[in-house]
Design an enzyme around this catalytic site. Structure first.
Site, PDB file in Angstrom:
ATOM      1  N   GLY A 245     -34.539  36.250  -7.956  1.00  0.00           N
ATOM      2  CA  GLY A 245     -34.661  36.133  -9.412  1.00  0.00           C
ATOM      3  C   GLY A 245     -35.290  37.387  -9.982  1.00  0.00           C
ATOM      4  O   GLY A 245     -35.731  38.270  -9.252  1.00  0.00           O
TER       5      GLY A 245
ATOM      6  N   GLY B 219     -44.586  42.897 -10.710  1.00  0.00           N
ATOM      7  CA  GLY B 219     -43.762  42.851 -11.915  1.00  0.00           C
ATOM      8  C   GLY B 219     -43.508  44.208 -12.547  1.00  0.00           C
ATOM      9  O   GLY B 219     -42.872  44.297 -13.602  1.00  0.00           O
TER      10      GLY B 219
ATOM     11  N   ARG C  16     -39.291  41.288 -11.985  1.00  0.00           N
ATOM     12  CA  ARG C  16     -39.950  42.286 -12.832  1.00  0.00           C
ATOM     13  C   ARG C  16     -39.054  42.759 -13.965  1.00  0.00           C
ATOM     14  O   ARG C  16     -39.351  43.752 -14.620  1.00  0.00           O
ATOM     15  CB  ARG C  16     -40.349  43.476 -11.995  1.00  0.00           C
TER      16      ARG C  16
ATOM     17  N   ASP D  13     -27.695  40.050  -3.887  1.00  0.00           N
ATOM     18  CA  ASP D  13     -28.377  39.928  -5.174  1.00  0.00           C
ATOM     19  C   ASP D  13     -28.283  41.231  -5.976  1.00  0.00           C
ATOM     20  O   ASP D  13     -28.657  41.257  -7.143  1.00  0.00           O
ATOM     21  CB  ASP D  13     -29.851  39.536  -4.983  1.00  0.00           C
ATOM     22  N   ASN D  14     -27.787  42.286  -5.343  1.00  0.00           N
ATOM     23  CA  ASN D  14     -27.609  43.547  -6.065  1.00  0.00           C
ATOM     24  C   ASN D  14     -26.143  43.826  -6.361  1.00  0.00           C
ATOM     25  O   ASN D  14     -25.789  44.933  -6.766  1.00  0.00           O
ATOM     26  CB  ASN D  14     -28.193  44.713  -5.256  1.00  0.00           C
TER      27      ASN D  14
ATOM     28  N   ARG E  94     -31.875  48.578 -19.279  1.00  0.00           N
ATOM     29  CA  ARG E  94     -30.541  48.604 -18.675  1.00  0.00           C
ATOM     30  C   ARG E  94     -29.554  47.841 -19.548  1.00  0.00           C
ATOM     31  O   ARG E  94     -29.903  46.808 -20.128  1.00  0.00           O
ATOM     32  CB  ARG E  94     -30.640  47.972 -17.293  1.00  0.00           C
TER      33      ARG E  94
END
Ligand code: AMP
Ligand code: MG
Length: 487
Positions: free
Chosen positions: A90, A126, A93, A252-253, A176
């Site tokens: 998840g 974070g 950060r 996850d990337n 981003r």
């Protein structure tokens, strides 16, 4: 052109509710300041580039202020990291601040990375440091300029907030942009936690928003998976053709949109090296340069597993089978163009492989070789490039094959050859040592080098006056930089 307070929000992911993400407010950075902004990325939001210079810009993207319509959320996902399944990851950060739609009707996620702790921070703080934020910013904008699908970066905001990594550094945030921040790992999360309803909701969301044309197909989910396979094959072909090493291809990337995503210890090759490992924590070389191709397929099969509630296993397998041939076709097409060829012949694959083997053995600079090859006629270019090779007999044999191939390719002038080749062979790439120089200056408070390097990289194919120093092989100190995976 819009001012900052004129952005229009439509937070579609946030509306999926609390099973998908958690409301979290950004934790402000101390003394936020603009490090660098991308005019091209600002244009995606119709933003007037001048607003980057206003104090409110650094306040908004440094976590101090928020638009009233923003709904900051930390997304939940999981994923396979280095081959093993991690049940819950998840946004530890990063926060999805909201979705903005522009005048062209496109939605852009605003994602603020380094925005503080969330329920998914696990052991982390974070935060993101200036070094890694600059690297993500430069990589996104450089890949985009090369024509490689990627998330974009609007800006980096620096600060005086101390952040501890191997040593004390300063916190930063990178904003981003992407049409979606949904990863393969989102589907894996709902599959492995056995939440079929939410998983179906997620699949509908992605289909409707990002693959609407697949709705017309007899099996919309299968059509969507096929499209994801195709996009990944094309993206990875471009990485391989241009020497980009991602470094952390965990599921996850991996973006559900087939764009390059989540930049860590990435690198562009200097010398050609098929076995190059850019992540120095990747001891087994799982994500080495040449392994990116099979890992792309491995990741797609992890996604396929998570899609088994919607699509038959046979259909998934058959679709996965498309990946490698599609990859090979795209890759060969790009490499032909890099060699200046306009037609296709059966032996072209072998011509490329022979060249790469010679480059590997002699440590030839991957970017500059192709650029110089286009500077002159094939015959002249190979004569000049010959000195870079150790195996001269091997190179001469390749050069004869290449010249004969070029002669058969067609009748065009040297001017046409140069123009065509220079349009696909960059002069400037984001070499690690260039990023390192810019980071060192930025860490001492001088942002001019990051800005200059960013400018140069936005036009990688165009020779720029006075920028020769950005088109050089790395100096000795810059050849084997160990890029920390801490970020
Ligand atoms: P990454 O290696 O950056 O792709 O991150 C993998 C996971 O670790 C994701 O869930 C991130 O949100 C989380 N993560 C990475 N760095 C931090 C950090 N400094 N604080 C909290 N979570 C982090
Ligand atoms: Mg990640």
């Amino acid at each position: 052109m819009k001012a900052l307070d004129e952005l229009t929000f439509d937070n579609r992911f946030a509306r999926l509710g609390d099973a998908f993400s958690t409301h979290v407010l950004p934790e402000p950075l101390d003394e936020p300041r603009l490090v660098v902004a991308s005019k091209a990325a600002m244009a995606l939001l119709d933003l007037d580039p001048a607003v980057a210079q206003t104090p409110v810009f650094a306040e908004l993207f440094g976590g101090h202020k928020l638009w009233a319509e923003a709904e900051p959320r930390a997304m939940v996902y999981s994923g396979h990291q280095f081959g093993g399944y991690t049940p819950q990851l998840g946004d530890g950060r990063g926060l999805l601040l909201g979705e903005v739609y522009n005048e062209a009707g496109e939605h852009w996620d605003l994602h603020l990375k380094g925005a503080g702790m969330t329920p998914y921070s696990r052991m982390g703080d974070g935060r993101a440091v200036l070094r890694s934020s600059i690297r993500e910013f430069l990589a996104s904008e450089a890949l985009h300029a090369l024509g490689i699908p990627t998330s974009r970066a609007l800006c980096v905001i620096g600060s005086s907030t101390p952040v501890w990594r191997e040593k004390q550094e300063r916190g930063a945030m990178v904003l981003r942009l992407a049409h979606s921040h949904i990863r393969f790992g989102h589907f894996e999360y709902f599959y492995y936690t056995k939440k079929p309803e939410q998983q179906a909701e997620l699949a509908e969301h992605v289909l409707n928003l990002h693959y609407p044309e697949c709705r017309e197909q007899p099996e919309p989910y299968l059509a969507m998976f096929r499209e994801i396979v195709e996009r990944n094959a094309e993206m990875i072909a471009k990485w391989q053709a241009y020497g980009f090493c991602h470094g952390v291809m965990n599921t996850d990337n991996m973006s559900i949109l087939g764009i390059t995503f989540d930049f860590g210890p990435f690198a562009f090759l200097d010398d050609f090296d098929a076995h190059f490992i850019c992540n120095h924590s990747d001891h087994e070389g799982r994500y080495s340069f040449s392994n990116q191709v099979p890992i792309g397929q491995w990741n797609l099969s992890a996604l396929a597993q998570a899609l088994t509630p919607f699509i038959s296993v046979d259909a998934l397998k058959e679709t996965l089978g498309l990946y490698l041939p599609l990859y090979q076709a795209h890759y060969l097409d790009l490499m032909r163009r890099r060699l200046g060829l306009t037609t296709a012949e059966d032996d072209d694959q072998q011509l490329v492989e022979r060249l790469l083997k010679l480059m590997q053995n002699s440590g030839v600079d991957y970017t500059l070789f192709f650029r110089r090859l286009g500077d002159e006629s094939a015959a002249l270019a190979v004569t000049r490039l010959r000195d870079d090779f150790v195996d001269l007999a091997g190179f001469d044999a390749w050069a004869e094959q290449y010249k004969a191939r070029v002669a058969r390719d067609g009748d065009y002038t040297q001017e046409q050859r140069r123009e065509r080749m220079h349009a696909v062979n960059p002069l400037y790439i984001l070499r690690n040592y260039l990023a390192q120089n810019a980071i060192a200056a930025a860490e001492s408070g001088d942002y001019s080098e990051v800005r200059r390097l960013h400018e140069v990289l936005t036009r990688p194919f165009e020779e720029q006056a006075g920028m020769e120093q950005y088109a050089q092989r790395p100096p000795d100190w810059g050849k084997h930089l160990e890029i920390s995976c801490s970020s």
